[in-house]
Design a protein around this motif. Structure first.
Motif, PDB file in Angstrom:
ATOM      1  N   SER A   1      -5.905   2.285   6.233  1.00  0.00           N
ATOM      2  CA  SER A   1      -4.692   2.042   7.012  1.00  0.00           C
ATOM      3  C   SER A   1      -4.571   0.542   7.275  1.00  0.00           C
ATOM      4  CB  SER A   1      -4.731   2.808   8.343  1.00  0.00           C
ATOM      5  OG  SER A   1      -3.609   2.509   9.141  1.00  0.00           O
TER       6      SER A   1
ATOM      7  N   PRO B   1      -8.526  11.606  -1.903  1.00  0.00           N
ATOM      8  CA  PRO B   1      -8.044  10.946  -0.676  1.00  0.00           C
ATOM      9  C   PRO B   1      -8.005  11.938   0.476  1.00  0.00           C
ATOM     10  CG  PRO B   1      -6.647  10.388  -2.544  1.00  0.00           C
ATOM     11  CD  PRO B   1      -7.546  11.484  -3.000  1.00  0.00           C
TER      12      PRO B   1
ATOM     13  N   ASP C   1      -3.635   3.538  -1.288  1.00  0.00           N
ATOM     14  CA  ASP C   1      -4.648   4.258  -0.524  1.00  0.00           C
ATOM     15  C   ASP C   1      -5.034   5.575  -1.187  1.00  0.00           C
ATOM     16  OD1 ASP C   1      -2.111   5.273  -0.163  1.00  0.00           O
ATOM     17  OD2 ASP C   1      -2.465   5.898   1.918  1.00  0.00           O
ATOM     18  N   ARG C   2      -4.391   5.927  -2.318  1.00  0.00           N
ATOM     19  CA  ARG C   2      -4.718   7.168  -3.024  1.00  0.00           C
ATOM     20  C   ARG C   2      -5.504   6.914  -4.325  1.00  0.00           C
ATOM     21  NH1 ARG C   2      -1.292  11.219  -0.995  1.00  0.00           N
ATOM     22  NH2 ARG C   2      -0.608  10.551   1.067  1.00  0.00           N
ATOM     23  N   ARG C   3      -5.707   5.693  -4.664  1.00  0.00           N
ATOM     24  CA  ARG C   3      -6.379   5.380  -5.931  1.00  0.00           C
ATOM     25  C   ARG C   3      -7.899   5.417  -5.756  1.00  0.00           C
ATOM     26  NH1 ARG C   3      -3.547   0.124  -8.559  1.00  0.00           N
ATOM     27  NH2 ARG C   3      -5.555   0.270  -9.680  1.00  0.00           N
TER      28      ARG C   3
ATOM     29  N   PHE D   1       0.829  -1.202   0.000  1.00  0.00           N
ATOM     30  CA  PHE D   1       0.000   0.000   0.000  1.00  0.00           C
ATOM     31  C   PHE D   1       0.868   1.258   0.000  1.00  0.00           C
ATOM     32  CE2 PHE D   1      -3.809  -2.358   0.559  1.00  0.00           C
ATOM     33  CZ  PHE D   1      -4.870  -1.478   0.373  1.00  0.00           C
ATOM     34  N   GLU D   2       1.955   1.215   0.773  1.00  0.00           N
ATOM     35  CA  GLU D   2       2.825   2.388   0.863  1.00  0.00           C
ATOM     36  C   GLU D   2       3.639   2.570  -0.411  1.00  0.00           C
ATOM     37  OE1 GLU D   2       6.378   4.179   3.768  1.00  0.00           O
ATOM     38  OE2 GLU D   2       5.471   2.211   4.164  1.00  0.00           O
ATOM     39  N   ARG D   3       4.134   1.474  -0.936  1.00  0.00           N
ATOM     40  CA  ARG D   3       4.975   1.554  -2.136  1.00  0.00           C
ATOM     41  C   ARG D   3       4.181   1.953  -3.365  1.00  0.00           C
ATOM     42  NH1 ARG D   3       6.584  -3.048  -1.755  1.00  0.00           N
ATOM     43  NH2 ARG D   3       5.213  -4.104  -3.260  1.00  0.00           N
ATOM     44  N   GLU D   4       3.003   1.372  -3.547  1.00  0.00           N
ATOM     45  CA  GLU D   4       2.205   1.641  -4.740  1.00  0.00           C
ATOM     46  C   GLU D   4       1.153   2.716  -4.520  1.00  0.00           C
ATOM     47  OE1 GLU D   4       0.583  -1.989  -6.219  1.00  0.00           O
ATOM     48  OE2 GLU D   4       2.467  -3.106  -6.031  1.00  0.00           O
ATOM     49  N   ARG D   5       1.129   3.251  -3.301  1.00  0.00           N
ATOM     50  CA  ARG D   5       0.166   4.314  -2.965  1.00  0.00           C
ATOM     51  C   ARG D   5      -1.267   3.881  -3.304  1.00  0.00           C
ATOM     52  NH1 ARG D   5       2.635   9.352  -2.317  1.00  0.00           N
ATOM     53  NH2 ARG D   5       0.739  10.406  -3.048  1.00  0.00           N
TER      54      ARG D   5
ATOM     55  N   ASP E   1      -4.796  13.982   0.903  1.00  0.00           N
ATOM     56  CA  ASP E   1      -4.647  15.114  -0.016  1.00  0.00           C
ATOM     57  C   ASP E   1      -5.591  16.250   0.345  1.00  0.00           C
ATOM     58  OD1 ASP E   1      -2.782  13.607  -1.322  1.00  0.00           O
ATOM     59  OD2 ASP E   1      -4.142  12.970  -2.937  1.00  0.00           O
TER      60      ASP E   1
END
Length: 413
Positions: free
Chosen positions: A337, A363, A306-308, A300-304, A366
Motif C-alpha cells: 500500500s 496477492p 501490487d499484484r505482480r 501502482f493502481e493503474r498498472e496493478r 485475490d
C-alpha cells in the motif's frame, strides 16, 4: 171569409202551396227564414285548439289530456229540429275549410342575441326581430371595455413588478450562497491542505520520534481478520534494526520504488497463535513529497503492480525464531500500500513457519476473494498478510495524530 170557404178559394190555396213547395229547398232547415236571393252560410270551422292546441303537450308529465268538448250538430236556420226529415240522407257539406293560419307572433324567430357569437346580452322578449345596437350603446360599451382593460392592467403591472423584485432577491441570495460556498470550500481546502502538509511532514520523522512498540505493537489483535471473520492474534517475534534499503528488496521492486527514494526502512516479524504462520511487516519511509507519493500510488493502481509476483517484498527471517526458515521460496501471500498522506510505503508478506516452499504465491487481495481455492487462500495466509498490513497502517496514522497533539500541547504550554 165566405170566399175562402168556397170551392174556388180552396183551389187557389192549393195552387199557391204547390208553387211555394217548388221554390222551397229540399231540406227546409237549410236557409229557412233567410231573405229571398241569399245563399246559406257555410258551417263554421272547428276551433283552433281542437287541431292545433295552444298549450304544449303533456305526455310524460303526469297530466291527463283535456278532451275537446263535443260540438253539437247545428245548422243555420230557425226551424225546429224535430220537424226535420230524419229519413233523408245528410247533405254533402263539401270539403272542410282550411284552419285559420296562426299569427306570426305564435312562432317567434330565433333571437341572434342568443347565438354563440353574440356579445351583447339577450333582450327581454322574443319578437323575431334582429336587435340593432344604437350608437350610444356602442360608445358606452367601448368605453366600458377600455375602462375594464385599463383597470385589469394595474394588477398585472403590479404582479410583474413583484415578480421582478422576487427574482432580483433570489438572484442576490443565490450569488451570495454560491460565493459563500466557494469561499468556504476554498478556506476548507486550504485548511485541509495545510493539515495534510503538516501530517505529511510529521510522518517523515516518525521512524526516529515514535517508539517501536507504537509502530509495531508486541501483540496485535485482529477482530474478524481471519477466514470466515474469525478473530486473529499475532505476536511479534523479531524486529529488524532500522537501516537503508540495500538488499531489502528484489532488484525489480527496488527499481519501482526508486523515484520516491529511501529514507529509512523499519521491519518486524509476527506469528499467529498456533505459530504455524509467519508474517513480516515493513514501513518504508521515503524522501518524496506529496506529489511524488501520489504519482507512485497512481502507478501502482493503474498498472496493478501490487499484484505482480516479481514485485513481492522480501521477508525478515530472524535467527532463533519461528521465522528462521522464512526465505524467498516460502513467500505465499503479500500486500503493498502506497500512502499519499504520509511518505510511507506499507507492506506485508506471509508464509508457512515450517519452511515449506510455495510454487504459486498469490496477492492477498485475490486470496481474500470468495471461492478462492489456492493454498494461500485455503490456509488463510492472505488474511495474515492483509490483516497485519492494515493494522500497521492504522498504527502509523494514529502515531501521526498523537505526535500533532503532543506538539500542540507543548506549544500551548
Amino acid at each position: 171569409m165566405s170566399k175562402d170557404a168556397g170551392p174556388h178559394g180552396a183551389g187557389a190555396r192549393a195552387s199557391a202551396d204547390t208553387a211555394d213547395s217548388a221554390r222551397a229547398p229540399r231540406y227546409p232547415s237549410f236557409g229557412a227564414g233567410l231573405p229571398a236571393g241569399r245563399e246559406p252560410m257555410a258551417p263554421p270551422p272547428p276551433q283552433a285548439s281542437a287541431r292545433f292546441p295552444d298549450s304544449p303537450p303533456t305526455v310524460g308529465r303526469g297530466l291527463r289530456s283535456t278532451a275537446v268538448p263535443r260540438q253539437p250538430h247545428h245548422r243555420p236556420g230557425t226551424g225546429d229540429a224535430d220537424t226535420l226529415d230524419r229519413t233523408s240522407p245528410a247533405p254533402d257539406p263539401g270539403p272542410p275549410s282550411a284552419p285559420p293560419r296562426p299569427a306570426a307572433s305564435a312562432y317567434p324567430l330565433p333571437d341572434p342575441a342568443l347565438s354563440w357569437s353574440a356579445t351583447s346580452p339577450a333582450h327581454a322578449g322574443m319578437t323575431g326581430e334582429v336587435p340593432v345596437r344604437q350608437a350610444s350603446q356602442t360608445t358606452q360599451t367601448t368605453q366600458t371595455t377600455q375602462t375594464t382593460q385599463t383597470a385589469s392592467m394595474w394588477p398585472r403591472r403590479a404582479t410583474a413588478r413583484g415578480q421582478a423584485v422576487a427574482a432580483a432577491v433570489c438572484l442576490v441570495l443565490g450569488i451570495g450562497l454560491i460565493g459563500g460556498a466557494v469561499t468556504g470550500s476554498y478556506l476548507s481546502g486550504d485548511s485541509e491542505e495545510a493539515g495534510r502538509r503538516t501530517g505529511f511532514a510529521a510522518g517523515r520523522d516518525l521512524w526516529h520520534s515514535v517508539p517501536v512498540d507504537q509502530l509495531f505493537p508486541p501483540v496485535v489483535k485482529g477482530t474478524g481478520a481471519g477466514p470466515g471473520e474469525a478473530d486473529r492474534i499475532w505476536t511479534r517475534i523479531a524486529v529488524a534494526p532500522d537501516s537503508g534499503c540495500k538488499d531489502a528488496f528484489d532488484p525489480l521492486l527496488r527499481k519501482v520504488l526508486a523515484p520516491v527514494g529511501c529514507e529509512r526502512l523499519l521491519r518486524a516479524t509476527y506469528t499467529d497463535a498456533t505459530q504455524s504462520h509467519v508474517t513480516t511487516v515493513g514501513l518504508l519511509f521515503t524522501k518524496a513529497d506529496p506529489a511524488g507519493m501520489t504519482v507512485l500510488a497512481r502507478r501502482f493502481e493503474r498498472e496493478r503492480l501490487d499484484r505482480r509476483t516479481d514485485l513481492m517484498p522480501l521477508p525478515y527471517a530472524a535467527k532463533g525464531t519461528a521465522a528462521e526458515d522464512f526465505g524467498k521460496q516460502q513467500r505465499a501471500a503479500w500486500a503493498i500500500s502506497v500512502l499519499t498522506d504520509a511518505p510511507v510505503v506499507v507492506y506485508a508478506v506471509s508464509g508457512w513457519a515450517d519452511g515449506r516452499a510455495v510454487d504459486d504465491p498469490q496477492p492477498a487481495a485475490d486470496a481474500l476473494e470468495s471461492g478462492a481455492t489456492t493454498a494461500p487462500a485455503q490456509s488463510g495466509l492472505g488474511h495474515e498478510a492483509q490483516g497485519l498490513a492494515d493494522r500497521a497502517e492504522r498504527g502509523l496514522r494514529k502515531a501521526v495524530g498523537n505526535d500533532d497533539d503532543t506538539a500542540n500541547r507543548e506549544h500551548a504550554s
